[in-house]
Design a protein around this motif. Structure first.
Motif, mmCIF file in Angstrom:
data_model
loop_
_atom_site.group_PDB
_atom_site.id
_atom_site.type_symbol
_atom_site.label_atom_id
_atom_site.label_comp_id
_atom_site.label_asym_id
_atom_site.label_seq_id
_atom_site.Cartn_x
_atom_site.Cartn_y
_atom_site.Cartn_z
ATOM 1 N N ARG A 1 16.335 6.889 6.409
ATOM 2 C CA ARG A 1 16.086 7.256 5.015
ATOM 3 C C ARG A 1 15.995 8.773 4.931
ATOM 4 O O ARG A 1 15.296 9.399 5.725
ATOM 5 N N ASP B 1 15.632 -1.187 -0.012
ATOM 6 C CA ASP B 1 16.133 -0.995 -1.368
ATOM 7 C C ASP B 1 17.273 -1.966 -1.648
ATOM 8 O O ASP B 1 17.616 -2.820 -0.818
ATOM 9 N N GLY B 2 17.887 -1.842 -2.833
ATOM 10 C CA GLY B 2 18.920 -2.794 -3.226
ATOM 11 C C GLY B 2 20.105 -2.817 -2.290
ATOM 12 O O GLY B 2 20.602 -3.889 -1.927
ATOM 13 N N GLN B 3 20.576 -1.643 -1.879
ATOM 14 C CA GLN B 3 21.717 -1.584 -0.976
ATOM 15 C C GLN B 3 21.389 -2.191 0.377
ATOM 16 O O GLN B 3 22.214 -2.893 0.971
ATOM 17 N N GLU B 4 20.173 -1.930 0.854
ATOM 18 C CA GLU B 4 19.777 -2.482 2.148
ATOM 19 C C GLU B 4 19.609 -3.997 2.077
ATOM 20 O O GLU B 4 19.928 -4.711 3.034
ATOM 21 N N GLN B 5 19.147 -4.498 0.944
ATOM 22 C CA GLN B 5 19.033 -5.946 0.779
ATOM 23 C C GLN B 5 20.414 -6.607 0.789
ATOM 24 O O GLN B 5 20.580 -7.707 1.324
ATOM 25 N N GLU B 6 21.408 -5.924 0.207
ATOM 26 C CA GLU B 6 22.759 -6.469 0.222
ATOM 27 C C GLU B 6 23.314 -6.541 1.642
ATOM 28 O O GLU B 6 24.196 -7.353 1.918
ATOM 29 N N GLN B 7 22.791 -5.703 2.526
ATOM 30 C CA GLN B 7 23.227 -5.713 3.920
ATOM 31 C C GLN B 7 22.449 -6.727 4.752
ATOM 32 O O GLN B 7 22.627 -6.790 5.971
#
Length: 218
Positions: free
Chosen positions: A84, A104-110
């Motif tokens: 980060r 965060d949102g991007q990390e959740q998508e991963q």
């Protein structure tokens, strides 16, 4: 003796005095000084073209340093170090507070998750050289072993970023009720989220221990 008589004024001069006084009074009423030119203010530094206005000089913005802080989340049951970037420097308590907010949102998508409960209250962090004690707020519930690993590894690596000369860091997590759990930075994986994503997708290796695509592997 005859008293001293005042000097005689020529008739032409008598007629000129009223005119002179009238002219002086007129100049004063119009705001024009009768004592010559009076200078005020700073001299002009240039002449602007018609229709243009002066533009104030712009100062160059000061660059704000950016620090990279690894946060440990969970992917497919394994710890993953996620970098980060934050402006300036972040203390250990602030780093833990970022960790507790979760991916965060991007990390959740991963596919990243966390086993740490969310909290808006920063823990108390005490350091003594390579030893760090993290005292969680009383409102924090009991942590799983994976949650302790997340917290301890995040703090340990952040401590080494503060003082790389330490070589390693020992973190003790103090939970409400006095329960203690200790971890060493030597046991923390160093793989990042991209490598872990490749591993879970089957494109980064065999998935066996020692494979470069596995956090903590070769």
């Amino acid at each position: 003796m005859n008293p001293t008589r005042p000097p005689r004024v020529a008739p032409g001069t008598r007629r000129a005095l009223p005119l002179l006084l009238t002219a002086l009074l007129t100049l004063s009423a119009c705001g024009i000084p009768a004592t010559g030119v009076v200078e005020a203010g700073e001299p002009a530094t240039g002449v602007l073209e018609p229709g243009r206005t002066a533009v104030p000089s712009e100062t160059q913005p000061t660059a704000v340093p950016v620090a990279t802080v690894p946060l440990y989340f969970v992917a497919d049951g394994a710890l993953v170090a996620v970098p980060r970037e934050v402006p300036g420097t972040t203390d250990l308590a602030g780093t833990v507070l970022m960790l507790l907010k979760g991916p965060d949102g991007q990390e959740q998508e991963q596919g990243l998750t966390t086993e740490l409960p969310p909290s808006a209250v920063a823990p108390t962090v005490r350091t003594d050289g390579a030893a760090v004690v993290v005292q969680l707020p009383r409102s924090t519930g009991s942590l799983t072993d994976t949650a302790v690993d997340q917290l301890a590894c995040t703090v340990a690596v952040a401590r080494l970023r503060q003082d790389p000369a330490l070589g390693s860091a020992q973190v003790t997590v103090e939970q409400p009720g006095g329960r203690l759990a200790g971890r060493s930075s030597d046991d923390c994986p160093t793989g990042d989220v991209a490598r872990e994503a490749d591993r879970t997708a089957g494109t980064g290796g065999t998935g066996e221990p020692g494979d470069p695509g596995v956090p903590g592997g070769g």
